[in-house]
Enzyme design. Structure first.
Site, PDB file in Angstrom:
ATOM      1  N   THR A 177       0.853  -1.188   0.000  1.00 22.52           N
ATOM      2  CA  THR A 177       0.000   0.000   0.000  1.00 22.52           C
ATOM      3  C   THR A 177       0.893   1.243   0.000  1.00 22.52           C
ATOM      4  O   THR A 177       1.332   1.680  -1.047  1.00 22.52           O
ATOM      5  CB  THR A 177      -0.965  -0.017   1.204  1.00 22.52           C
ATOM      6  OG1 THR A 177      -0.226  -0.274   2.403  1.00 22.52           O
ATOM      7  CG2 THR A 177      -2.020  -1.097   1.013  1.00 22.52           C
ATOM      8  N   LYS A 217       4.276  -7.029   3.344  1.00 23.24           N
ATOM      9  CA  LYS A 217       3.970  -5.619   3.134  1.00 23.24           C
ATOM     10  C   LYS A 217       3.762  -4.969   4.477  1.00 23.24           C
ATOM     11  O   LYS A 217       3.369  -5.625   5.461  1.00 23.24           O
ATOM     12  CB  LYS A 217       2.736  -5.429   2.252  1.00 23.24           C
ATOM     13  CG  LYS A 217       1.418  -5.929   2.836  1.00 23.24           C
ATOM     14  CD  LYS A 217       0.678  -4.982   3.790  1.00 23.24           C
ATOM     15  CE  LYS A 217       0.482  -3.612   3.187  1.00 23.24           C
ATOM     16  NZ  LYS A 217      -0.250  -2.731   4.192  1.00 23.24           N
ATOM     17  N   THR A 248       2.450  -8.956  11.970  1.00 22.34           N
ATOM     18  CA  THR A 248       2.476  -7.637  11.377  1.00 22.34           C
ATOM     19  C   THR A 248       1.767  -7.638  10.052  1.00 22.34           C
ATOM     20  O   THR A 248       1.835  -8.614   9.324  1.00 22.34           O
ATOM     21  CB  THR A 248       3.922  -7.149  11.177  1.00 22.34           C
ATOM     22  OG1 THR A 248       3.890  -5.845  10.626  1.00 22.34           O
ATOM     23  CG2 THR A 248       4.685  -8.049  10.250  1.00 22.34           C
ATOM     24  N   GLU A 278       6.439   4.509   7.353  1.00 20.72           N
ATOM     25  CA  GLU A 278       5.965   5.676   6.599  1.00 20.72           C
ATOM     26  C   GLU A 278       6.750   6.927   6.979  1.00 20.72           C
ATOM     27  O   GLU A 278       6.771   7.333   8.140  1.00 20.72           O
ATOM     28  CB  GLU A 278       4.471   5.874   6.851  1.00 20.72           C
ATOM     29  CG  GLU A 278       3.641   4.802   6.159  1.00 20.72           C
ATOM     30  CD  GLU A 278       2.183   4.807   6.552  1.00 20.72           C
ATOM     31  OE1 GLU A 278       1.388   4.230   5.798  1.00 20.72           O
ATOM     32  OE2 GLU A 278       1.844   5.371   7.610  1.00 20.72           O
ATOM     33  N   ASN A 309      -0.037  10.141   6.339  1.00 17.05           N
ATOM     34  CA  ASN A 309      -1.258   9.646   6.974  1.00 17.05           C
ATOM     35  C   ASN A 309      -2.381  10.673   7.024  1.00 17.05           C
ATOM     36  O   ASN A 309      -3.548  10.309   7.200  1.00 17.05           O
ATOM     37  CB  ASN A 309      -0.935   9.125   8.380  1.00 17.05           C
ATOM     38  CG  ASN A 309      -0.294   7.759   8.305  1.00 17.05           C
ATOM     39  OD1 ASN A 309      -0.960   6.767   8.104  1.00 17.05           O
ATOM     40  ND2 ASN A 309       1.022   7.731   8.433  1.00 17.05           N
ATOM     41  N   SER A 351      -6.661   9.843  -0.062  1.00 15.40           N
ATOM     42  CA  SER A 351      -6.745  10.655  -1.281  1.00 15.40           C
ATOM     43  C   SER A 351      -5.789  10.153  -2.342  1.00 15.40           C
ATOM     44  O   SER A 351      -4.964   9.290  -2.107  1.00 15.40           O
ATOM     45  CB  SER A 351      -6.420  12.100  -0.945  1.00 15.40           C
ATOM     46  OG  SER A 351      -5.130  12.236  -0.412  1.00 15.40           O
TER      47      SER A 351
END
EC number: 2.3.1.35
Length: 415
Positions: free
Chosen positions: A165, A191, A202, A288, A410, A415
């Site tokens: 993702t 992932k 996880t 991230e 995040n 979007s």
């Protein structure tokens, strides 16, 4: 065995890393990935297929809001403790989607069974992505009908891409060792980069092996290894609704059946551990917005459990993570996390290091060069070592720094 190899000497046996190995390197496995249209671009649907019913083990999120695919996969595995195919989509988690979401997960399983000409309970499903949206089943079902797994590294990489993702990179690894004089191979794909907390396993992880092993015994090994690897990483302290790690074993290495009394049982466990540790560290490194991988090593704890608690407390501390991002050698944040970890400690006997630089000796601060410490913290991988000096307990944990980009990513995830 193809590709460059790196030997890892572990105990009295050699484990070999297959640098170009993938989830299709173990005998009996093939994979596929394609773009079905769930996401705007990039692959979003994949499958792993075994040419025989495979022994299987799986661990799942401890989040009480478990997504529909987990319920269906648990049901499949419980039926006969064998599976032959896993179908995975990204872009939609099929979580918190009610009765319709469960029906959609069953529909995915049914379509996979039809595609691969196997009983429904030999098919498992997994999903990852946005929570609370109904599945675009027309795209999913059409995509499943087009999946054609192959035993090539290209097809494996297409699968790796299909499951990610917000990940910046795909994640895979592969190892091999001799058991009963036969090469046994384990490979994995995963992932994950956000909504990561060490609380079961996880995100999504898929491991293939050609070892001969029964499902119940494989489950024992996976539980042990999960506690030492996937349960030792954190990015942001959130535990997903969809986390799952599944191992499939084809048995085609033709070794003697593995079990804890087998003379080379620990060889297999170490193979599995190394595979899962690689994947766990890749996830932590790819957190991230992350710029650095953090490793915390704890020695001299009362027991291994306490060592793990301390390592996870330090690597999960937002203040430690932001200090690493800012290259600030604020070791007080580390020792504070040690103190609130709920592990047994002697507050007067702790040694602590930031990389090679000792900050505490018997809990007393030592003079150090701020410039040297800052330079060390500018590395892409940083390590903190804590020696409690009260026992033989040992453990590690992994995480990443906390950056401005984590908020940016995040804040606009949908979007």
């Amino acid at each position: 065995m193809k590709g460059k190899v790196t030997a890892l000497l572990t105990a009295n046996y050699d484990i070999v890393k297959i640098e170009k190995g993938t989830i299709v390197t173990p005998k009996g496995f093939s994979a596929a990935g394609l773009h079905s249209g769930v996401k705007k671009q990039r692959n979003d649907l994949g499958a792993i297929f075994c040419n025989v019913p495979a022994s299987v083990a799986s661990v799942y999120t401890l989040n009480k809001m478990q997504a529909a695919p987990l319920k269906v996969t648990k049901e499949s595995i419980a039926k006969e403790k064998k599976i032959q195919a896993i179908v995975v989509n990204s872009g939609n988690a099929n979580a918190c989607t009610g009765k319709q979401g469960l029906e959609d997960a069953y529909a995915m399983r049914k379509a996979a069974a039809k595609k691969f000409n196997i009983p429904e309970h030999y098919a498992a499903v997994a999903s990852t992505g946005v929570i609370g949206l109904q599945m675009p089943m027309d795209k999913i079902l059409s995509g499943i009908s087009q999946l054609n797994p192959e035993q090539t590294n290209e097809s494996a990489e297409q699968f790796n891409e299909a499951i990610i993702t917000t990940d910046l990179v795909t994640k895979s690894t592969c190892y091999q060792a001799q058991i009963n004089g036969r090469p046994v191979t384990i490979a994995g794909s995963a992932k994950g980069s956000g909504m990561i907390k060490p609380n079961m396993a996880t995100m999504l992880g898929f491991v293939t092996t050609d070892a001969a092993i029964e499902s119940d015994i494989l489950q024992l090994a996976l539980k042990e290894v999960t506690d030492q690897t996937f349960n030792r990483i954190t990015v942001d302290g959130d535990t997903s609704t969809n986390d799952m790690v599944t191992v499939m074993a084809s048995g085609q290495a033709e070794n003697e059946l593995l079990h804890p009394s087998h003379p080379e049982w620990q060889v297999f466990v170490q193979l599995l551990r190394q595979t899962c540790e690689d994947l766990a560290k890749m996830i932590a490194r790819d957190g991230e917005g992350a710029t650095k991988l953090i490793e915390v090593e704890v020695k001299g704890a009362l027991n291994d459990e306490d060592a793990g608690k301390i390592a996870k407390a330090v690597v999960g501390s937002p203040l430690v993570k932001t200090a690493v991002y800012g290259t600030d050698a604020n070791w007080g944040r580390i020792i504070a996390a040690v103190g609130y970890s709920e592990a047994v400690i002697d507050p007067e006997s702790i040694h602590m290091f930031v990389g090679p630089i000792q900050m505490l000796r018997d809990s007393q601060p030592l003079p150090f060069s701020e410039e040297e410490a800052t330079a060390y913290l500018e590395n892409h991988e940083v390590k903190f070592t804590i020696d409690l000096q009260i026992g033989e307990g040992y453990g590690k944990a992994w995480g990443c720094d906390l950056t401005y980009d984590y908020v940016r990513i995040n804040a606009s995830y949908r979007s």
